[in-house]
Write a protein that holds these residues in place. Structure first.
Motif, short mmCIF file in Angstrom:
data_model
loop_
_atom_site.label_atom_id
_atom_site.label_comp_id
_atom_site.label_asym_id
_atom_site.label_seq_id
_atom_site.Cartn_x
_atom_site.Cartn_y
_atom_site.Cartn_z
N THR A 81 6.54 90.19 59.68
CA THR A 81 7.15 90.88 58.55
C THR A 81 8.46 91.52 58.99
O THR A 81 8.68 91.77 60.17
N GLY A 82 9.32 91.78 58.01
CA GLY A 82 10.60 92.41 58.33
C GLY A 82 11.71 91.85 57.48
O GLY A 82 11.49 91.07 56.54
N PRO A 83 12.95 92.21 57.80
CA PRO A 83 14.10 91.77 57.01
C PRO A 83 14.29 90.25 57.06
O PRO A 83 13.79 89.57 57.96
N VAL A 84 15.03 89.76 56.09
CA VAL A 84 15.41 88.35 56.03
C VAL A 84 16.91 88.27 56.23
O VAL A 84 17.68 88.87 55.48
N HIS A 139 11.60 90.65 64.87
CA HIS A 139 10.65 90.30 63.83
C HIS A 139 11.36 90.24 62.49
O HIS A 139 12.39 90.88 62.28
N GLY A 140 10.79 89.44 61.59
CA GLY A 140 11.40 89.21 60.29
C GLY A 140 11.54 87.72 60.05
O GLY A 140 10.77 86.91 60.59
N THR A 141 12.53 87.33 59.26
CA THR A 141 12.77 85.92 58.94
C THR A 141 14.24 85.59 59.16
O THR A 141 15.12 86.30 58.68
N ASP A 184 18.22 89.69 52.94
CA ASP A 184 18.72 91.05 52.83
C ASP A 184 20.21 91.10 53.09
O ASP A 184 20.90 92.02 52.63
N TRP A 196 19.68 93.53 62.19
CA TRP A 196 18.63 93.69 61.18
C TRP A 196 17.25 93.33 61.73
O TRP A 196 16.26 93.94 61.36
N LEU A 197 17.18 92.34 62.60
CA LEU A 197 15.90 91.76 62.98
C LEU A 197 15.27 92.37 64.23
O LEU A 197 14.14 92.01 64.56
#
Length: 418
Positions: free
Chosen positions: A71-74, A138-140, A171, A415-416
């Motif tokens: 999970t997390g920002p894209v 983490h994130g996309t 994001d 961001w990630l």
């Protein structure tokens, strides 16, 4: 912020050689807009090998790669893929000798004269490193390879083909461009970065006659000439000196021989502006001048003014630009700069606009640092340093690629990072 970036970029040495080979291969095999089949396959294969969920053929040849890492920002990072109808004169051992049929059916030499081969290579490198070091973030991460930027219709084609449904909503959207600055340079700029661009085709009508009988004619060559001269006053006399704009007449076609007055002339011109108010003012002035000169010349028909291409302005959002700028300063130190306002144009901003999200777009340098420094000392940068779209524009392989990969990784991890 530097720790996750350095963790990910520790792996750069292990893929550097393969990225350099990829760059030379892409440079040797350029493709025109919406014909980037080979380049797109290279990108798709690299993403798939790295574990990305890949969608091909978006908007013709566009490629989308998605890597979900918890999970997390894209974060979406975009690279353009297409080349230009230019005959290369770099003399490189990996020089392009490619040709292709353009949209008019004409056979053209093709060259990566704008550095899109750098962009593709760097995004593949960034995507590979993020896949290899998932413990650091983490994130996309979404890698987007866009066709036909040079024609100004690639982003629109991908959006029209359902990009916003096929990709997770980011994001933030990130992009970079190699420019004629020293390799190793990175430059951000909040607000206006690249200009809007509008290309117009203007057809003015006359009345043909024998070259010896001008009294029987309405000469469209003279009419076109007066229009060209008068257009030079739009920027110099109708805009404030503090308002940047460029108006260039790049093409005039009229007649078929020295002793024949033709019945029409065609003018093609390009306008660069940075805001909607100036854009409207300049385009309205062009229409006013063309119509007035046609009336003054007793033109038998109304002029035809056709907009043949249009690019939006690239205006960086403040917050993501600040965040990326701080990340670049932390990682690159004195090589991180504020880049100057650029008169080039892009269609990249249509992608974040379609998603309704912010974006930031930055520059990396691609010129041999010693060559650039010498030209700077001599005051000959504008004469001696090739610029984008030149037949001699060829970014040095290193440190251009390392810088481009690092910039994408550092910006994404703003961001990630975990």
């Amino acid at each position: 912020m530097a720790d996750p970036a350095r963790t990910v970029l520790d792996g750069l040495g292990s893929i550097r050689s393969s990225l350099e080979d990829l760059y030379r291969d892409l440079h040797r095999h350029p493709e025109l807009g919406l014909g980037e089949d080979r380049t797109a396959k290279k990108a798709a294969d690299a993403l798939r090998d790295a574990g990305y969920d890949v969608t091909e053929g978006i908007g013709g040849t566009g490629v989308l790669g998605v890597l979900v890492n918890g999970t997390g920002p894209v974060v979406m990072a975009r690279a353009d893929m297409d080349a230009l109808p230019v005959r290369e004169r770099t003399g490189l051992p990996y020089v392009s000798t490619a040709t292709a049929t353009d949209r008019n059916g004409d056979e053209q030499p093709v060259m990566h004269a704008c550095g899109h081969d750098v962009h593709v290579t760097c995004l593949i490198g960034c995507a590979q490193l993020l896949a290899d070091h998932r413990d650091a973030w983490h994130g996309t991460f979404v890698a987007l390879f866009q066709p036909s930027e040079e024609n100004g219709d690639g982003a629109e084609a991908m959006i029209g083909d359902g990009l916003t449904d096929k990709a997770p909503r980011p994001d933030v959207v990130l992009a970079q461009h190699v420019l004629p600055y020293p390799a190793g340079y990175v430059g951000t700029r909040p607000g206006s970065f690249l200009s809007a661009a509008d290309s117009l085709r203007i057809t003015v009508h006359g009345r043909g006659a024998h070259g010896s009988m001008p009294q029987s004619a309405v000469d469209p060559v003279v009419l076109a000439a007066t229009i060209v001269v008068r257009l030079q006053t739009v920027v110099s006399r109708e805009l404030a000196a503090t308002t940047p704009a460029v108006l260039t007449v790049g093409s005039i076609h009229a007649g078929s021989g020295p002793n024949v007055i033709p019945d029409r002339a065609v003018i093609e011109l390009n306008v660069r502006t940075y805001d909607d108010v100036t854009r409207t003012q300049v385009l309205d002035a062009i229409e006013r001048i063309v119509e007035a000169e046609c009336q003054a010349s007793r033109s038998p028909e109304e002029p035809e003014i056709e907009r043949i291409s249009s690019f939006p302005p690239t205006v960086n959002d403040e917050e993501p630009t600040r965040r990326v700028g701080e990340a670049f300063t932390a990682y690159f130190g004195d090589d991180a700069h504020t880049v100057e306002l650029q008169t080039a144009s892009e269609d990249m901003s249509e992608i974040p606009q379609a998603f309704g999200v912010p974006f930031t777009y930055w520059a990396i340098g691609g010129i041999d640092p010693e060559r650039y420094a010498e030209a700077e000392r001599e005051g000959t940068v504008s004469q001696d340093i090739p610029v984008n779209h030149s037949a001699t524009f060829a970014p040095v392989v290193q440190p251009t690629l390392d810088t481009g990969v690092s910039a994408l990784v550092v910006a994404s991890l703003a961001w990630l990072e975990s």
